[in-house]
Scaffold this motif. Structure first.
Motif, PDB file in Angstrom:
ATOM      1  N   THR A 238       9.182   7.490  24.188  1.00  0.00           N
ATOM      2  CA  THR A 238       8.465   8.755  24.369  1.00  0.00           C
ATOM      3  C   THR A 238       8.084   9.409  23.044  1.00  0.00           C
ATOM      4  O   THR A 238       7.824  10.621  23.001  1.00  0.00           O
ATOM      5  N   GLU A 239       8.068   8.607  21.977  1.00  0.00           N
ATOM      6  CA  GLU A 239       7.609   9.102  20.684  1.00  0.00           C
ATOM      7  C   GLU A 239       6.874   7.976  19.970  1.00  0.00           C
ATOM      8  O   GLU A 239       6.969   6.811  20.356  1.00  0.00           O
ATOM      9  N   TYR A 331       2.640  10.919  24.211  1.00  0.00           N
ATOM     10  CA  TYR A 331       2.886  12.310  23.830  1.00  0.00           C
ATOM     11  C   TYR A 331       2.694  13.281  24.990  1.00  0.00           C
ATOM     12  O   TYR A 331       3.315  14.338  25.036  1.00  0.00           O
TER      13      TYR A 331
END
Length: 371
Positions: A238-239, A331
């Motif tokens: 998630t990054e 993002y």
């Protein structure tokens, strides 16, 4: 399934197909057959995008049997069965909305099958009458068998309950059908409008090689992207560019890339560990840099050649859009619109690279054909 249900489904698909068939028939194009082929390309692109929407909305089992919906021709007729399933599990996999999404996808696929049957029938008829090069029947006959194979994988997608390798193969075959139809459309264009520009073959050889390499690299990335989607591994990281706070996170490649297994399970039937999903996501993400480099270099080499410049420009634009939507899905926590656009971009790259391959080959072969 009762034969009446099959007849109703066939009639529905024929009605869907009549609009594009009518457009081709009334067209003022110099070649109606050429128009029919490019309409097939357009609808196949649409089918791939709608197929992505079907998958991303978890509608693949909206009707849990095949080809109908609870043995019936459409969700209207299966209203009671769908409502009963929805009452047991309100969030799916079976709801009225998801059932309609799945059946619309199937009807569109059947309509494309009818278009390809029409191409094959016209080709055989015209070939027997005049032996014209535009109607050689071998290629459309191959397309017919290819779309039957694609249909079989569509059925197995449902009957095998979204088994990841089957769904991924269904996606790859859909992209393959798009490429085959695009190549056929390029051939029809060539026969109708022979090339006027002359490009030295020596300038085209490296571009042809790079275009083929780009297609191979894109094929690998399509598999990896399909594997991410069918295993629901999009948000395993998630990054960006880190994953779990690391450049190289903990990953389980053995379970993540074991092909023959149930959705969400290991080959032994245990729940798939999160580290396996991380491995799937991480490989797709990092192989994207290889795609950008290879396709980018292809664009650089094709750009100076005037007949190839529009395609090079389009590939560069779509490649940039793919990178943007890929990062944005991470993002913005996987919004549906961006995910569908990412799949559409992949299909657009398949279409454009196929056109580039055909155009480079045609320009390379044109001087020899005139000797």
């Amino acid at each position: 399934m009762h034969h009446t249900t099959l007849a109703q489904m066939a009639i529905t698909a024929l009605i869907v197909a009549l609009l594009p068939l009518s457009i081709a028939w009334i067209s003022k194009d110099a070649s109606r057959y050429r128009k029919l082929v490019w309409i097939g390309v357009f609808l196949t692109f649409d089918l791939i995008v709608f197929g992505a929407f079907t998958r991303l909305t978890d509608s693949g089992l909206g009707c849990p049997d095949w080809p109908g919906c609870y043995g019936l021709a459409n969700p209207f007729l299966a209203h009671e069965e769908i409502r009963a399933a929805e009452a047991l599990q309100p969030t799916g996999p079976v709801t009225m909305v998801k059932a309609w999404i799945e059946m619309i996808h199937r009807y569109l696929a059947m309509a494309i099958g009818i278009l390809i049957v029409a191409m094959m029938a016209v080709a055989w008829y015209r070939w027997k009458k005049g032996r014209q090069a535009a109607y050689r029947p071998g290629y459309p006959t191959f397309l017919f068998f290819f779309v039957c194979l694609q249909g079989a994988f569509g059925a197995w997608t449902v009957t095998l309950k979204l088994q990841p390798v089957i769904v991924t193969m269904h996606l790859l075959l859909g992209m393959g059908l798009l490429a085959l139809l695009t190549w056929y459309g390029g051939r029809q264009d060539q026969l109708l409008r022979p090339a006027s520009a002359v490009v030295p073959p020596a300038r085209l050889v490296p571009v042809r090689r790079l275009a083929l390499a780009s297609s191979a690299v894109l094929l690998v990335q399509l598999f990896l992207g399909g594997w991410v989607s069918t295993n629901y591994a999009t948000l395993a990281c998630t990054e960006f560019p880190l994953c779990g706070g690391k450049l190289v996170p903990e990953m389980d490649f053995e379970h993540g890339f074991h092909l023959w297994r149930e959705l969400g399970k290991t080959a032994a039937g245990h729940y798939l560990p999160f580290s396996a999903l991380t491995a799937i996501h991480w490989v797709h993400r990092n192989f994207a840099s290889v795609v950008v480099l290879v396709l980018g270099w292809t664009v650089v080499r094709a750009w100076p050649i005037a007949p190839l410049r529009p395609l090079a420009r389009a590939i560069a634009a779509v490649l940039a859009l793919q990178a943007l939507t890929g990062v944005a899905t991470i993002y913005l926590n996987y919004p549906l619109l961006l995910a569908v656009l990412h799949n559409a971009g992949a299909a657009a790259l398949v279409l454009l690279l196929t056109m580039l391959n055909y155009r480079a080959k045609f320009l390379h072969d044109a001087p020899a054909a005139h000797r």
